[in-house]
Scaffold this active site. Structure first.
Site, short mmCIF file in Angstrom:
data_model
loop_
_atom_site.label_atom_id
_atom_site.label_comp_id
_atom_site.label_asym_id
_atom_site.label_seq_id
_atom_site.Cartn_x
_atom_site.Cartn_y
_atom_site.Cartn_z
N CYS A 2 -1.93 -27.90 -17.45
CA CYS A 2 -2.32 -26.52 -17.21
C CYS A 2 -1.63 -25.60 -18.20
O CYS A 2 -0.96 -26.03 -19.13
CB CYS A 2 -1.94 -26.11 -15.78
N ASP A 100 1.38 -32.44 -6.53
CA ASP A 100 2.79 -32.40 -6.91
C ASP A 100 3.36 -30.98 -7.00
O ASP A 100 4.58 -30.80 -6.94
CB ASP A 100 3.02 -33.14 -8.23
N ILE A 291 -8.98 -43.46 -34.21
CA ILE A 291 -9.54 -42.73 -35.34
C ILE A 291 -9.24 -43.53 -36.60
O ILE A 291 -8.10 -43.94 -36.84
CB ILE A 291 -8.92 -41.32 -35.46
N SER A 363 -0.18 -42.26 -24.35
CA SER A 363 0.13 -42.42 -25.77
C SER A 363 1.41 -43.24 -25.94
O SER A 363 2.16 -43.47 -24.98
CB SER A 363 0.31 -41.05 -26.44
N GLY A 364 1.66 -43.64 -27.18
CA GLY A 364 2.86 -44.43 -27.50
C GLY A 364 3.97 -43.61 -28.12
O GLY A 364 4.93 -44.19 -28.67
#
Length: 634
Positions: A2, A100, A291, A363-364
């Site tokens: 958000c 949460d 990509i 993600s890493g």
């Protein structure tokens, strides 16, 4: 995920202007296109844009406690909120939702400022307590989620998820911060707590602030740091098993969502590890996206495809043109202040691709910092052996002279770029590392900046940023120290900033398992030879994943996520570069030595030198300040 915004009167009970607060909130509409909300009362206004992920039917913000004494606006995810809700329920608190956000309200009632110690996740939030007339601001441990603030001359505090939120307020001071210019041209970003504006700040990661009406402005208070407490090692095999188990659990807690979930898959070790864990944790196929580039040296998609095939993922791939520079102006508007990591372009594209199929992506990011995956760690440790063999008093004059005399050889492989090595050997460890990561060296910045900017700097140097973090480091181990420096500067200022803005531009939430703080606390204490062994970075991580990932994915050379800047500046961006840097824009700021800028452009475009990194920094600086009303000096 958000966006939050707000106004808090530090001195009086003036009611904020509703239309102004609405405009501030709408400036970040992209962060939360699903819903928006405002709360305005005497002395406070809170605003929120919502991207619905959990408890889609409820969870609207601003959210109030049952007795209406507390109000919160929040950006992020608290992954242990169910456990906290059970604990707080047992302590007598009554919950009305299953999201949460509500946990933050009752955690504050129960634990006050120490509530942040109990949260596992990524977050930036503002909580107003009407009983004490106070506002509590907090940011997660790594700074995954952003938080900006400023105190106006009128005594009002502004805050928001992006700088553009504060810029929507007409009274925001727009005076340029000269020290931020120095930092930016060294690092490629403006490090916490500074922004490009003198009186606007970022909350540091792992910090909070408690503002009370009628009391002095508080300092940022640190509530967490990376401990680097040594981990007991039974055997290498037990460490490998524990690493996989801990990483799998960190991934698992980030897979909760009521919307489509997926992962980025670059073909590198870290994103591949995350996908492998996800595939082992769920029965349905993982959604993955990658990509590619039409230039082979920048294209990793064949490795991403190998991982996708192994785990039968729903894999989506797009190829980006090597001339995909149309985003330049869009990126400047997206980041609000100068930001020079050119990999923001492919990051924007991969987020754009992911959003077509998912709302949440794992993600890493963070794996390189944790496990010493960057090449620069190897180079630094090689140099460190030489530095430790000779005292600084001897190294400074000898290698300093060699560094000045040896010709610059940007075209040569790193091993032959002795000038950079000599310059590093003439410095202490911290300043040598800063030298190795700087986009523009001390000498380049001195030549680039105008006399008036140098006067404004009053002797300030980016060196103080690294010196401050080094002084606060819980470890003096040479490798752990530079990992710590990266996690305090590069990780938050560059990597996480890049991903947050690029993902939220597409209303995509990105979660980062490698930055799970219990996982981090454990990894930080591993022996350094389990991270960097000889010339092999990520040693333990790779050994642990040998049964989970293809060998050539684990042990190939790191490629990175770059774009062909040097080619652009000698080809399709040649005219724009000269126009923006030499003919308009930058000259009007009075910040730069135009003769030096002409030299950079001429040498690069003639092929004499590769100045693509400083030229991109200048171009992005110009694109950012061009339409802004900066006040220089004063």
């Amino acid at each position: 995920m958000c966006g939050i915004a707000g106004i808090f009167d530090l001195e009086q009970l003036r009611e904020p202007d509703r239309e102004l607060l609405h405009a501030m909130n709408q400036s970040q509409f992209h962060r939360g296109p699903d819903e928006g909300g405002l709360h305005i009362a005497a002395g406070v206004g809170l605003a929120h844009r919502r991207l619905s992920i959990i408890d889609l039917a409820a969870g609207q913000q601003p959210m109030f406690s049952a007795d209406n004494t507390l109000c919160v606006v929040y950006n992020g995810e608290i992954y242990n909120f169910r456990e906290l809700a059970r604990e707080l329920t047992e302590l007598g608190h009554v919950f009305r939702t299953h999201c949460d956000t509500e946990v933050i309200l009752y955690a504050w009632q129960q634990w006050g400022e120490r509530c942040v110690d109990h949260f596992r996740g990524m977050f930036a939030f503002a909580l107003y307590d009407s009983r004490s007339e106070s506002l509590f601001l907090a940011r997660d441990r790594f700074g995954i989620k952003p938080l900006f603030y400023s105190i106006l001359p009128s005594g009002q505090l502004l805050f928001g998820s992006e700088l553009k939120v504060l810029k929507a307020h007409p009274a925001l001071p727009r005076q340029l911060e000269p020290r931020a210019v120095e930092d930016y041209f060294a690092l490629g970003y403006v490090p916490e707590p500074k922004t490009i504006y003198r009186d606007v700040y970022k909350m540091r990661p792992g910090h909070s602030m408690l503002f009370k009406r009628g009391q002095p402005v508080p300092a940022q208070q640190q509530y967490w740091d990376i401990p680097f407490t040594p981990v007991a090692v039974a055997s290498p095999e037990s460490l490998q098993d524990e690493l996989v188990a801990r990483l799998r659990e960190a991934v698992q807690v980030r897979m909760m969502a009521e919307v489509p979930l997926g992962a980025f898959l670059s073909g590198g070790v870290d994103s591949s590890a995350v996908v492998a864990m996800m595939a082992e944790l769920q029965t349905e196929s993982v959604n993955t996206c990658a990509i590619g580039f039409d230039v082979k040296q920048f294209n990793e998609t064949e490795y991403a495809a190998k991982v996708a095939q192994r785990y039968h993922t729903n894999h989506f791939e797009e190829t980006v043109s090597s001339d995909d520079f149309d985003l330049l102006d869009q990126l400047a508007a997206l980041y609000d202040e100068p930001y020079a990591d050119s990999s923001a372009i492919p990051t924007y594209r991969v987020c754009q691709l992911a959003k077509q199929r998912v709302t949440v992506a794992l993600s890493g990011d963070g794996g390189d910092e944790h496990f010493a995956g960057y090449r620069r760690y190897r180079w630094h440790m090689n140099e460190e052996r030489l530095r430790s063999a000779l005292p600084l008093g001897l190294r400074q004059p000898v290698f300093g002279a060699l560094g000045r005399l040896y010709p610059k050889a940007d075209w040569a492989p790193r091993v032959f770029r002795a000038k950079t090595t000599f310059q590093a050997l003439a410095r202490n460890s911290v300043q040598a590392y800063l030298h190795s990561v700087s986009i523009c060296s001390d000498e380049q910045r001195a030549a680039m900046f105008s006399d008036s900017l140098k006067r404004e700097l009053q002797g300030y140097s980016v060196h103080s940023v690294f010196d401050e973090h080094a002084a606060n480091s819980p470890t003096d181990d040479p490798l752990s120290l530079i990992q710590y420096l990266d996690m305090k500067t590069y990780l938050v200022g560059d990597i996480l900033t890049k991903v947050d803005r690029a993902s939220m531009a597409h209303a995509l939430e990105v979660r980062v398992p490698f930055l799970d703080h219990p996982f981090t606390e454990w990894v930080s204490g591993l022996p350094t030879n389990m991270k960097l062994r000889g010339q092999e970075g990520k040693y333990l991580l790779k050994k642990s994943l040998e049964s989970h990932l293809p060998h050539d994915v684990l042990y190939r050379d790191k490629m990175g996520f770059g774009v062909p800047l040097a080619k652009w500046f000698r080809g399709p961006l040649k005219a724009r570069l000269r126009r923006d840097l030499l003919e308009s824009g930058l000259a009007a700021t009075g910040l730069f030595n135009q003769g030096y800028l002409e030299r950079l452009v001429d040498e690069h475009q003639s092929g004499v030198r590769d100045h693509s990194a400083p030229l991109w920094s200048l171009l992005m600086f110009q694109a950012t300040v061009r339409d802004d009303q900066f006040v220089v000096g004063g």
